[in-house]
Structures are given as structure tokens and as C-alpha cells.
Scaffold this motif. Structure first.
Motif, PDB file in Angstrom:
ATOM      1  N   SER A   4       0.809  -1.220   0.000  1.00 27.58           N
ATOM      2  CA  SER A   4       0.000   0.000   0.000  1.00 27.58           C
ATOM      3  C   SER A   4       0.847   1.277   0.000  1.00 27.58           C
ATOM      4  CB  SER A   4      -0.972   0.008   1.174  1.00 27.58           C
ATOM      5  OG  SER A   4      -0.279  -0.091   2.398  1.00 27.58           O
ATOM      6  N   GLU A   7       2.286   1.806  -3.506  1.00 25.19           N
ATOM      7  CA  GLU A   7       1.259   2.298  -4.430  1.00 25.19           C
ATOM      8  C   GLU A   7       0.937   3.763  -4.164  1.00 25.19           C
ATOM      9  OE1 GLU A   7      -1.690  -1.216  -5.583  1.00 25.19           O
ATOM     10  OE2 GLU A   7      -1.413  -1.030  -3.407  1.00 25.19           O
ATOM     11  N   HIS A  61      -0.799   0.157 -11.781  1.00 26.73           N
ATOM     12  CA  HIS A  61      -1.986  -0.187 -10.986  1.00 26.73           C
ATOM     13  C   HIS A  61      -2.395  -1.643 -11.222  1.00 26.73           C
ATOM     14  CE1 HIS A  61      -5.950   0.090  -9.189  1.00 26.73           C
ATOM     15  NE2 HIS A  61      -6.475  -0.308 -10.331  1.00 26.73           N
ATOM     16  N   HIS A  62      -2.438  -2.044 -12.482  1.00 23.01           N
ATOM     17  CA  HIS A  62      -2.792  -3.431 -12.804  1.00 23.01           C
ATOM     18  C   HIS A  62      -1.785  -4.415 -12.220  1.00 23.01           C
ATOM     19  CE1 HIS A  62      -5.690  -1.819 -15.673  1.00 23.01           C
ATOM     20  NE2 HIS A  62      -6.255  -3.001 -15.590  1.00 23.01           N
ATOM     21  N   GLN A  65      -2.257  -4.824  -8.561  1.00 23.24           N
ATOM     22  CA  GLN A  65      -3.501  -5.486  -8.175  1.00 23.24           C
ATOM     23  C   GLN A  65      -3.259  -6.969  -7.944  1.00 23.24           C
ATOM     24  OE1 GLN A  65      -6.330  -4.449 -11.327  1.00 23.24           O
ATOM     25  NE2 GLN A  65      -7.652  -3.686  -9.700  1.00 23.24           N
ATOM     26  N   GLN A  68       0.965  -9.544  -4.285  1.00 22.31           N
ATOM     27  CA  GLN A  68       0.493  -9.687  -2.910  1.00 22.31           C
ATOM     28  C   GLN A  68       1.439  -9.070  -1.890  1.00 22.31           C
ATOM     29  OE1 GLN A  68      -2.609 -10.960  -2.294  1.00 22.31           O
ATOM     30  NE2 GLN A  68      -2.691 -10.903  -4.523  1.00 22.31           N
ATOM     31  N   GLU A 186      -5.561  -8.574 -16.552  1.00 20.94           N
ATOM     32  CA  GLU A 186      -7.032  -8.465 -16.428  1.00 20.94           C
ATOM     33  C   GLU A 186      -7.710  -9.827 -16.611  1.00 20.94           C
ATOM     34  OE1 GLU A 186      -8.958  -5.380 -18.603  1.00 20.94           O
ATOM     35  OE2 GLU A 186      -8.281  -3.938 -17.117  1.00 20.94           O
ATOM     36  N   MET A 189      -7.222 -11.808 -13.511  1.00 20.24           N
ATOM     37  CA  MET A 189      -8.031 -11.285 -12.412  1.00 20.24           C
ATOM     38  C   MET A 189      -9.478 -11.762 -12.522  1.00 20.24           C
ATOM     39  SD  MET A 189      -6.027  -9.378 -10.464  1.00 20.24           S
ATOM     40  CE  MET A 189      -7.118  -8.303  -9.581  1.00 20.24           C
TER      41      MET A 189
END
Length: 192
Positions: A4, A7, A61-62, A65, A68, A186, A189
């Protein structure tokens, strides 16, 4: 270590980069659309660079996501990426001020190549951290688009000695290639 802070810091730096670029656009001297004509090179270089910074933000961002956890290598790799992205305002302004001269376009191409290399380093370290059997590793195993992009950057730099405008067109082509977010991630995901 959680992701976090990485990011949040990255988002802040990218927002500052865009802010610096837009602050380089000065208000025209007149009050007609014709008074924008001298600013055309700066506006074009700003738009291309805005798209590039947006692409890096989107793909970053991707990427995060699916990531981990992060470690020191990922943090330093990310800082390396942010360093090269932070040079975008300089080269963007230089292109605009020079009205598309060769050397600024070469410098811009070098920054684009280094941003690409740095992003791949972040991705590599993230895969190392996540593990060889991770979802991230499966998602980013194909590097076709990355290889084409790098080839176009090098070609763009070479062509700038002949025609800088064609170089800009090649850099723009790479940006268009990346406008659609990384489907590899994507797709993964959606399957999870």
C-alpha cells in the motif's frame, strides 16, 4: 511487507509529474485561437507525455492489483522506475521549446526506453518475490508487446537523425499499443 505505501507513493509521484508538465504550458500572449499556434509543439509533446505517464500509472496499478507482497528489491526497482518517469517533464519541455529538434527527441526516446526497462525490472522483482508458480508469473510470461515497444523506441531514436517527426510518430505508436490495459493481468483477475 505490504504494497500500500509503494502504491500511494507512486501515485503521488506520478501526479506531481503530470502537474509539473502542465505547469510548463504557458498562457498564450493573445486572446484568439491563432495565438495558440506558437504553443503547438509544447501542447503536442505534453499530450504524448501525459498519455505515457497515464499508461505507466494504469499498468502499474494493474501490476500491483495482482502482487500480494513487496520487498526491498521491488521498492528499489519501483524507485528506479519513478526516477526515469520523473525525467518526462524535462524532455517533454525540451521537445516543445525546441519545436521538435533532433536531440530533444533522442533524449525523449532514451527516457522512454529507460522507463520501459525500469518497469520490466519492477515486474521481474515482483515475480521473484511472488514466486515462479505465482499468478503474476503466469500473467506476464509473454513479452511480445514489450519487445515490440523497445524495438520501436530504438528505431525511433535512429530515425530521428533523418526525420524527428517520424520518431515522434513511432513513440506515439507505442503509446497507442499500450492504451488498452494489460489484458494478461485483467484476464487472470477475472479467472480468480
Amino acid at each position: 511487507m505490504t504494497k500500500s505505501r509503494l502504491e500511494a507513493f507512486s501515485d503521488g509521484v506520478l501526479a506531481i509529474i503530470i502537474t509539473i508538465m502542465v505547469l510548463e504550458l504557458k498562457v498564450p500572449e493573445g486572446y484568439t485561437f491563432a495565438s495558440l499556434k506558437p504553443l503547438f509543439p509544447k501542447i503536442v509533446s505534453y499530450v504524448v507525455s501525459f498519455v505515457y505517464v497515464g499508461l505507466y500509472w494504469n499498468n502499474h496499478h494493474h501490476l500491483f492489483q495482482i502482487v500480494q507482497k513487496v520487498n526491498g528489491k521491488v521498492l528499489w526497482g519501483n524507485l528506479h522506475l519513478l526516477f526515469w518517469l520523473s525525467l518526462m517533464p524535462l524532455t517533454t519541455n525540451w521537445i516543445g521549446e525546441s519545436h521538435f529538434e533532433r536531440d530533444p527527441i533522442i533524449a525523449y526516446g532514451v527516457v522512454l526506453i529507460m522507463c520501459s526497462v525500469a518497469y520490466n525490472i519492477v515486474e521481474y522483482f515482483a515475480v521473484q518475490t511472488e514466486g515462479e508458480e505465482s499468478a503474476l508469473k503466469r500473467a506476464v510470461k509473454s513479452k511480445t508487446k514489450e519487445n515490440i515497444s523497445t524495438a520501436l523506441y530504438f528505431l525511433g531514436i535512429g530515425i530521428s537523425f533523418i526525420n524527428p517527426y517520424v520518431s515522434l510518430l513511432m513513440y506515439g505508436t507505442v503509446a497507442i499499443m499500450w492504451l488498452i490495459p494489460d489484458r494478461r493481468i485483467e484476464t487472470l483477475m477475472k479467472d480468480q
